[in-house]
Design a protein around this motif. Sequence first.
Motif, PDB file in Angstrom:
ATOM      1  N   GLY A  78       9.979  -1.406  -3.431  1.00 52.03           N
ATOM      2  CA  GLY A  78      10.375  -0.424  -2.431  1.00 52.03           C
ATOM      3  C   GLY A  78       9.700  -0.617  -1.094  1.00 52.03           C
ATOM      4  N   CYS A  79       9.103  -1.746  -0.873  1.00 50.56           N
ATOM      5  CA  CYS A  79       8.382  -2.026   0.365  1.00 50.56           C
ATOM      6  C   CYS A  79       9.366  -2.224   1.519  1.00 50.56           C
ATOM      7  CB  CYS A  79       7.525  -3.272   0.166  1.00 50.56           C
ATOM      8  SG  CYS A  79       6.589  -3.770   1.611  1.00 50.56           S
ATOM      9  N   PRO A  80       9.265  -1.407   2.582  1.00 49.41           N
ATOM     10  CA  PRO A  80      10.232  -1.492   3.669  1.00 49.41           C
ATOM     11  C   PRO A  80       9.924  -2.542   4.735  1.00 49.41           C
ATOM     12  CG  PRO A  80       8.786   0.363   4.033  1.00 49.41           C
ATOM     13  CD  PRO A  80       8.394  -0.230   2.706  1.00 49.41           C
ATOM     14  N   LYS A  81       8.682  -2.992   4.821  1.00 45.19           N
ATOM     15  CA  LYS A  81       8.317  -3.975   5.850  1.00 45.19           C
ATOM     16  C   LYS A  81       7.090  -4.737   5.375  1.00 45.19           C
ATOM     17  CE  LYS A  81       5.925  -0.274   8.283  1.00 45.19           C
ATOM     18  NZ  LYS A  81       5.844   0.491   9.520  1.00 45.19           N
ATOM     19  N   VAL A  82       6.929  -5.929   5.942  1.00 45.27           N
ATOM     20  CA  VAL A  82       5.786  -6.766   5.579  1.00 45.27           C
ATOM     21  C   VAL A  82       5.148  -7.308   6.850  1.00 45.27           C
ATOM     22  CG1 VAL A  82       7.189  -8.851   5.232  1.00 45.27           C
ATOM     23  CG2 VAL A  82       4.994  -8.643   4.085  1.00 45.27           C
ATOM     24  N   GLN A  83       3.844  -7.369   6.831  1.00 43.13           N
ATOM     25  CA  GLN A  83       3.091  -7.853   7.985  1.00 43.13           C
ATOM     26  C   GLN A  83       2.038  -8.849   7.524  1.00 43.13           C
ATOM     27  OE1 GLN A  83       3.345  -3.709  10.494  1.00 43.13           O
ATOM     28  NE2 GLN A  83       1.377  -4.664  10.326  1.00 43.13           N
ATOM     29  N   LEU A  84       1.471  -9.541   8.471  1.00 41.37           N
ATOM     30  CA  LEU A  84       0.394 -10.478   8.198  1.00 41.37           C
ATOM     31  C   LEU A  84      -0.405 -10.670   9.477  1.00 41.37           C
ATOM     32  CD1 LEU A  84       1.416 -13.487   9.508  1.00 41.37           C
ATOM     33  CD2 LEU A  84       3.096 -13.046   7.721  1.00 41.37           C
TER      34      LEU A  84
ATOM     35  N   ASP B 127       0.805  -1.218   0.000  1.00 42.80           N
ATOM     36  CA  ASP B 127       0.000   0.000   0.000  1.00 42.80           C
ATOM     37  C   ASP B 127       0.844   1.276   0.000  1.00 42.80           C
ATOM     38  OD1 ASP B 127       0.944   0.272   2.626  1.00 42.80           O
ATOM     39  OD2 ASP B 127      -0.940  -0.349   3.542  1.00 42.80           O
ATOM     40  N   GLY B 128       2.152   1.136  -0.177  1.00 38.97           N
ATOM     41  CA  GLY B 128       3.040   2.292  -0.162  1.00 38.97           C
ATOM     42  C   GLY B 128       3.679   2.523   1.199  1.00 38.97           C
ATOM     43  N   HIS B 129       3.168   1.863   2.224  1.00 39.10           N
ATOM     44  CA  HIS B 129       3.713   1.983   3.574  1.00 39.10           C
ATOM     45  C   HIS B 129       4.248   0.646   4.070  1.00 39.10           C
ATOM     46  CE1 HIS B 129       4.231   3.346   7.676  1.00 39.10           C
ATOM     47  NE2 HIS B 129       3.359   2.457   8.121  1.00 39.10           N
ATOM     48  N   ARG B 130       3.473  -0.414   3.829  1.00 39.92           N
ATOM     49  CA  ARG B 130       3.897  -1.750   4.244  1.00 39.92           C
ATOM     50  C   ARG B 130       3.275  -2.776   3.322  1.00 39.92           C
ATOM     51  NH1 ARG B 130       0.557  -0.589   8.999  1.00 39.92           N
ATOM     52  NH2 ARG B 130       2.529  -0.219  10.035  1.00 39.92           N
ATOM     53  N   GLY B 131       3.918  -3.929   3.287  1.00 38.95           N
ATOM     54  CA  GLY B 131       3.386  -5.051   2.534  1.00 38.95           C
ATOM     55  C   GLY B 131       2.580  -5.949   3.454  1.00 38.95           C
TER      56      GLY B 131
ATOM     57  N   ALA C 279       5.831 -23.319   1.352  1.00 37.03           N
ATOM     58  CA  ALA C 279       5.360 -22.074   1.969  1.00 37.03           C
ATOM     59  C   ALA C 279       6.506 -21.083   2.141  1.00 37.03           C
ATOM     60  CB  ALA C 279       4.675 -22.360   3.305  1.00 37.03           C
ATOM     61  N   GLN C 280       7.642 -21.566   2.588  1.00 33.56           N
ATOM     62  CA  GLN C 280       8.795 -20.681   2.771  1.00 33.56           C
ATOM     63  C   GLN C 280       9.230 -20.083   1.433  1.00 33.56           C
ATOM     64  OE1 GLN C 280      11.959 -22.379   5.054  1.00 33.56           O
ATOM     65  NE2 GLN C 280      13.246 -20.572   4.879  1.00 33.56           N
ATOM     66  N   ALA C 281       9.224 -20.875   0.375  1.00 30.60           N
ATOM     67  CA  ALA C 281       9.602 -20.364  -0.945  1.00 30.60           C
ATOM     68  C   ALA C 281       8.593 -19.332  -1.445  1.00 30.60           C
ATOM     69  CB  ALA C 281       9.724 -21.518  -1.937  1.00 30.60           C
ATOM     70  N   LEU C 282       7.305 -19.555  -1.174  1.00 30.62           N
ATOM     71  CA  LEU C 282       6.281 -18.583  -1.569  1.00 30.62           C
ATOM     72  C   LEU C 282       6.455 -17.269  -0.812  1.00 30.62           C
ATOM     73  CD1 LEU C 282       3.250 -20.994  -1.805  1.00 30.62           C
ATOM     74  CD2 LEU C 282       4.021 -19.486  -3.660  1.00 30.62           C
ATOM     75  N   VAL C 283       6.715 -17.341   0.484  1.00 26.92           N
ATOM     76  CA  VAL C 283       6.942 -16.124   1.267  1.00 26.92           C
ATOM     77  C   VAL C 283       8.169 -15.396   0.738  1.00 26.92           C
ATOM     78  CG1 VAL C 283       7.573 -15.205   3.541  1.00 26.92           C
ATOM     79  CG2 VAL C 283       5.751 -16.911   3.344  1.00 26.92           C
ATOM     80  N   SER C 284       9.231 -16.118   0.480  1.00 24.73           N
ATOM     81  CA  SER C 284      10.454 -15.499  -0.035  1.00 24.73           C
ATOM     82  C   SER C 284      10.205 -14.831  -1.385  1.00 24.73           C
ATOM     83  CB  SER C 284      11.550 -16.556  -0.157  1.00 24.73           C
ATOM     84  OG  SER C 284      12.730 -15.991  -0.663  1.00 24.73           O
ATOM     85  N   ALA C 285       9.464 -15.482  -2.262  1.00 19.54           N
ATOM     86  CA  ALA C 285       9.164 -14.905  -3.576  1.00 19.54           C
ATOM     87  C   ALA C 285       8.322 -13.643  -3.425  1.00 19.54           C
ATOM     88  CB  ALA C 285       8.444 -15.927  -4.450  1.00 19.54           C
ATOM     89  N   ALA C 286       7.351 -13.674  -2.515  1.00 18.95           N
ATOM     90  CA  ALA C 286       6.525 -12.486  -2.276  1.00 18.95           C
ATOM     91  C   ALA C 286       7.374 -11.363  -1.696  1.00 18.95           C
ATOM     92  CB  ALA C 286       5.362 -12.826  -1.345  1.00 18.95           C
ATOM     93  N   GLU C 287       8.237 -11.682  -0.742  1.00 17.34           N
ATOM     94  CA  GLU C 287       9.104 -10.663  -0.152  1.00 17.34           C
ATOM     95  C   GLU C 287      10.023 -10.042  -1.206  1.00 17.34           C
ATOM     96  OE1 GLU C 287       9.550 -12.513   4.367  1.00 17.34           O
ATOM     97  OE2 GLU C 287      11.116 -12.910   2.885  1.00 17.34           O
ATOM     98  N   THR C 288      10.561 -10.850  -2.100  1.00 16.89           N
ATOM     99  CA  THR C 288      11.436 -10.348  -3.162  1.00 16.89           C
ATOM    100  C   THR C 288      10.689  -9.359  -4.052  1.00 16.89           C
ATOM    101  OG1 THR C 288      12.793 -12.340  -3.140  1.00 16.89           O
ATOM    102  CG2 THR C 288      12.818 -11.036  -5.172  1.00 16.89           C
ATOM    103  N   ARG C 289       9.459  -9.695  -4.411  1.00 12.63           N
ATOM    104  CA  ARG C 289       8.659  -8.805  -5.257  1.00 12.63           C
ATOM    105  C   ARG C 289       8.291  -7.522  -4.514  1.00 12.63           C
ATOM    106  NH1 ARG C 289       8.265 -13.786  -7.153  1.00 12.63           N
ATOM    107  NH2 ARG C 289       7.662 -14.221  -9.301  1.00 12.63           N
ATOM    108  N   LEU C 290       7.964  -7.653  -3.232  1.00 12.54           N
ATOM    109  CA  LEU C 290       7.638  -6.469  -2.434  1.00 12.54           C
ATOM    110  C   LEU C 290       8.861  -5.563  -2.298  1.00 12.54           C
ATOM    111  CD1 LEU C 290       5.463  -8.184   0.306  1.00 12.54           C
ATOM    112  CD2 LEU C 290       4.657  -6.488  -1.357  1.00 12.54           C
TER     113      LEU C 290
END
Length: 140
Positions: A101-107, A65-69, A86-97
């Motif tokens: 320019g995404c500085p942090k990710v939450q769930l 959203d421009g602030h966090r993933g 699951a770990q590979a999917l999270v890693s792939a999502a983090e790489t794209r985020l």
Amino acid sequence: MTFEIRPFAPDDTTAVVELWETSGLTRPWNDPLKDIERKRAVQPELFLVAVDDARVVGSVMAGYDGHRGWLYYLASVPDRRGEGIAQALVSAAETRLLAMGCPKVQLMVRPDNTGARGFYDAIGYEPFDTWATGKRLIAD
């Protein structure tokens, strides 16, 4: 066993919904078909599946959203758990985020989902206390 991670394709819909249902991710107040439709309209490149041949063996939906993933709908098929899907999917999502320019990710994880909580802890996600609240704008 091997798998490949790629963006979601419309032909994946039935398999992905079945995966979410099998994994206990669906809720009566959320229509998974509408969730897929909405995601395909906004940042579809952040909706990923893991596939082995033609079989969908995992999914993750991410957003920025421009602030966090955010990560949603992370799942792997029960008979393939423990293989790193699951770990590979999270890693792939983090790489794209990160590339966006995404500085942090939450769930968000439901408090009683100890398996998911343990998984995220093992891959470096840190729990924190917050008051989560929401408001439905469109009833499914």
